[in-house]
Design a protein around this motif. Structure first.
Motif, mmCIF file in Angstrom:
data_model
loop_
_atom_site.group_PDB
_atom_site.id
_atom_site.type_symbol
_atom_site.label_atom_id
_atom_site.label_comp_id
_atom_site.label_asym_id
_atom_site.label_seq_id
_atom_site.Cartn_x
_atom_site.Cartn_y
_atom_site.Cartn_z
ATOM 1 N N VAL A 72 48.376 33.203 34.705
ATOM 2 C CA VAL A 72 48.163 34.215 35.743
ATOM 3 C C VAL A 72 47.199 35.289 35.258
ATOM 4 O O VAL A 72 46.296 35.722 35.996
ATOM 5 N N SER A 73 47.355 35.704 33.997
ATOM 6 C CA SER A 73 46.493 36.740 33.438
ATOM 7 C C SER A 73 45.033 36.292 33.405
ATOM 8 O O SER A 73 44.121 37.062 33.742
ATOM 9 N N ILE A 74 44.825 35.054 32.999
ATOM 10 C CA ILE A 74 43.458 34.515 32.953
ATOM 11 C C ILE A 74 42.865 34.438 34.354
ATOM 12 O O ILE A 74 41.703 34.818 34.581
ATOM 13 N N ALA A 75 43.667 33.979 35.306
ATOM 14 C CA ALA A 75 43.184 33.872 36.681
ATOM 15 C C ALA A 75 42.844 35.251 37.251
ATOM 16 O O ALA A 75 41.809 35.420 37.919
ATOM 17 N N GLN A 76 43.692 36.234 36.994
ATOM 18 C CA GLN A 76 43.436 37.588 37.485
ATOM 19 C C GLN A 76 42.181 38.172 36.860
ATOM 20 O O GLN A 76 41.395 38.843 37.542
ATOM 21 N N TYR A 77 41.995 37.923 35.561
ATOM 22 C CA TYR A 77 40.794 38.421 34.886
ATOM 23 C C TYR A 77 39.546 37.792 35.518
ATOM 24 O O TYR A 77 38.558 38.492 35.803
ATOM 25 N N CYS A 78 39.591 36.489 35.710
ATOM 26 C CA CYS A 78 38.422 35.796 36.266
ATOM 27 C C CYS A 78 38.078 36.305 37.661
ATOM 28 O O CYS A 78 36.903 36.482 37.999
ATOM 29 N N GLU A 79 39.110 36.562 38.459
ATOM 30 C CA GLU A 79 38.865 37.055 39.814
ATOM 31 C C GLU A 79 38.372 38.495 39.801
ATOM 32 O O GLU A 79 37.400 38.844 40.507
ATOM 33 N N SER A 89 39.218 28.792 37.856
ATOM 34 C CA SER A 89 39.636 29.053 36.475
ATOM 35 C C SER A 89 40.460 27.886 35.936
ATOM 36 O O SER A 89 40.319 27.506 34.769
ATOM 37 N N VAL A 90 41.301 27.300 36.781
ATOM 38 C CA VAL A 90 42.083 26.130 36.366
ATOM 39 C C VAL A 90 41.169 24.934 36.148
ATOM 40 O O VAL A 90 41.334 24.168 35.191
ATOM 41 N N GLU A 91 40.186 24.774 37.006
ATOM 42 C CA GLU A 91 39.231 23.671 36.867
ATOM 43 C C GLU A 91 38.454 23.786 35.550
ATOM 44 O O GLU A 91 38.238 22.791 34.848
ATOM 45 N N CYS A 99 39.674 27.973 29.430
ATOM 46 C CA CYS A 99 38.844 28.625 30.446
ATOM 47 C C CYS A 99 37.601 29.230 29.798
ATOM 48 O O CYS A 99 36.497 29.158 30.353
ATOM 49 N N LEU A 100 37.769 29.810 28.614
ATOM 50 C CA LEU A 100 36.641 30.435 27.925
ATOM 51 C C LEU A 100 35.545 29.417 27.628
ATOM 52 O O LEU A 100 34.357 29.690 27.843
ATOM 53 N N GLY A 102 34.974 26.787 29.247
ATOM 54 C CA GLY A 102 34.369 26.466 30.530
ATOM 55 C C GLY A 102 33.366 27.514 30.970
ATOM 56 O O GLY A 102 32.284 27.181 31.475
ATOM 57 N N LEU A 103 33.709 28.784 30.778
ATOM 58 C CA LEU A 103 32.780 29.861 31.120
ATOM 59 C C LEU A 103 31.472 29.723 30.349
ATOM 60 O O LEU A 103 30.377 29.923 30.902
ATOM 61 N N GLU A 104 31.601 29.370 29.068
ATOM 62 C CA GLU A 104 30.413 29.245 28.232
ATOM 63 C C GLU A 104 29.624 27.983 28.572
ATOM 64 O O GLU A 104 28.395 28.008 28.610
ATOM 65 N N ALA A 105 30.347 26.875 28.817
ATOM 66 C CA ALA A 105 29.669 25.615 29.117
ATOM 67 C C ALA A 105 28.888 25.698 30.431
ATOM 68 O O ALA A 105 27.816 25.092 30.568
ATOM 69 N N GLU A 106 29.428 26.456 31.377
ATOM 70 C CA GLU A 106 28.771 26.564 32.683
ATOM 71 C C GLU A 106 27.927 27.832 32.801
ATOM 72 O O GLU A 106 27.489 28.199 33.887
ATOM 73 N N HIS A 107 27.734 28.503 31.653
ATOM 74 C CA HIS A 107 26.827 29.663 31.567
ATOM 75 C C HIS A 107 27.197 30.757 32.576
ATOM 76 O O HIS A 107 26.321 31.360 33.216
ATOM 77 N N ILE A 108 28.496 31.008 32.690
ATOM 78 C CA ILE A 108 28.974 32.085 33.555
ATOM 79 C C ILE A 108 29.034 33.367 32.718
ATOM 80 O O ILE A 108 29.728 33.410 31.701
ATOM 81 N N PRO A 109 28.297 34.402 33.076
ATOM 82 C CA PRO A 109 28.252 35.627 32.259
ATOM 83 C C PRO A 109 29.650 36.229 32.065
ATOM 84 O O PRO A 109 30.435 36.347 33.017
#
Length: 282
Positions: A72-79, A89-91, A99-100, A102-109
């Protein structure tokens, strides 16, 4: 983040593991007790065996409540900070291991440090474990390297250990926590994380390393790296019987049963009594 539980291939019958039935921080401190960026030249020597203990849902078990809070914390942070939906975030987790990653692999700032330290600030609902403390007191640190190896950050793991009343037994400047930063942000879903962890404790052979973990994907990755493996929990988070986990060398119901399957990491009771008597005589 949720932990994956992947069933063994139907084409290869699983090898039955040994099963043991269940028995009837401050920022300054964290910086001093975590392994980060150790020089590779200093990591390759030595012949001791090593025991790596996962933290969440291994050293304690609270019905995966902490894991759910982290999700939940990760999802809230991402949103809130990144404009990413819960589903995304789950994907990212499912596709990349964390999730981290994934953020880096998909180049999400994102701010890596802010993300890690923020999402792990969750409530811990468990307390001191006297039985675990007694077991850890018998660890043989003279012949083995014993480390907490967490997929999270050291600050979170240290808080968990403090709640359990075992921080000073497992974490010292000489025995720092190995966390996601220590393994160069590799996920424990991948064997590279275990190769780096092995080098950090200067153990030459993978077969001398043992992972104790509740996460089936972590167990598989450690086995792929050549480690011995112990899965904690007779049933996975998703209901699969651990007797079907081919990559587990041993299955135990709780961390308290560890000495029954890995006695080589513990000082026998007779030796402890002799040492205590000698200390009193001196």
């Amino acid at each position: 983040a949720p932990k994956s539980a992947i069933l063994p291939s139907r084409n290869h019958p699983p090898r039955p593991p040994t099963i043991v039935e269940p028995a009837s921080a401050t920022a300054r401190l964290v910086r001093g007790l975590t392994t980060v960026g150790a020089p590779r030249a200093q990591m390759a020597a030595g012949g001791k065996r090593a025991l790596f203990l996962d933290c969440d849902d291994t050293l304690y078990h609270n019905g995966f409540k902490t894991a759910e809070l982290l999700t939940v914390s990760i999802a809230q942070y991402c949103e809130t900070h990144l404009g990413i939906t819960y589903e995304k975030s789950v994907e990212l987790y499912k596709q990349h291991g964390t999730c981290l990653k994934g953020l880096e692999a998909e180049h999400i700032p994102h701010d890596r440090e802010h993300f890690l330290e923020t999402v792990h600030r969750v409530h811990l609902d468990f307390g001191a474990d006297a039985r675990l403390r007694e077991m850890l007191a018998r660890l043989d640190h003279g012949s083995s390297e014993v480390r907490v190896f967490t997929a999270s950050v050291a600050s979170h793991a240290l808080r968990c250990l403090e709640h359990l009343g075992i921080a000073e037994q497992l974490v010292t400047p000489e025995r720092p926590i190995i966390d996601v930063k220590s393994v160069e942000f590799r996920s424990k879903h991948h064997r590279e994380a275990f190769t780096i962890a092995q080098s950090l404790v200067r153990v030459a052979e993978p077969a001398l390393c043992t992972l104790v973990d509740d996460n089936w994907t972590n167990i598989r990755a450690a086995k792929a790296a050549g480690w011995r493996t112990v899965v904690v929990g007779h049933v996975s988070r998703y209901g699969e019987p651990a007797s079907g986990l081919e990559e587990a060398d041993h299955v135990i119901g709780s961390i308290h049963e560890l000495p029954t399957i890995l006695p080589e990491f513990f000082v026998c009771e007779h030796a402890q009594q002799s040492a205590a008597a000698l200390a009193r005589a001196e």
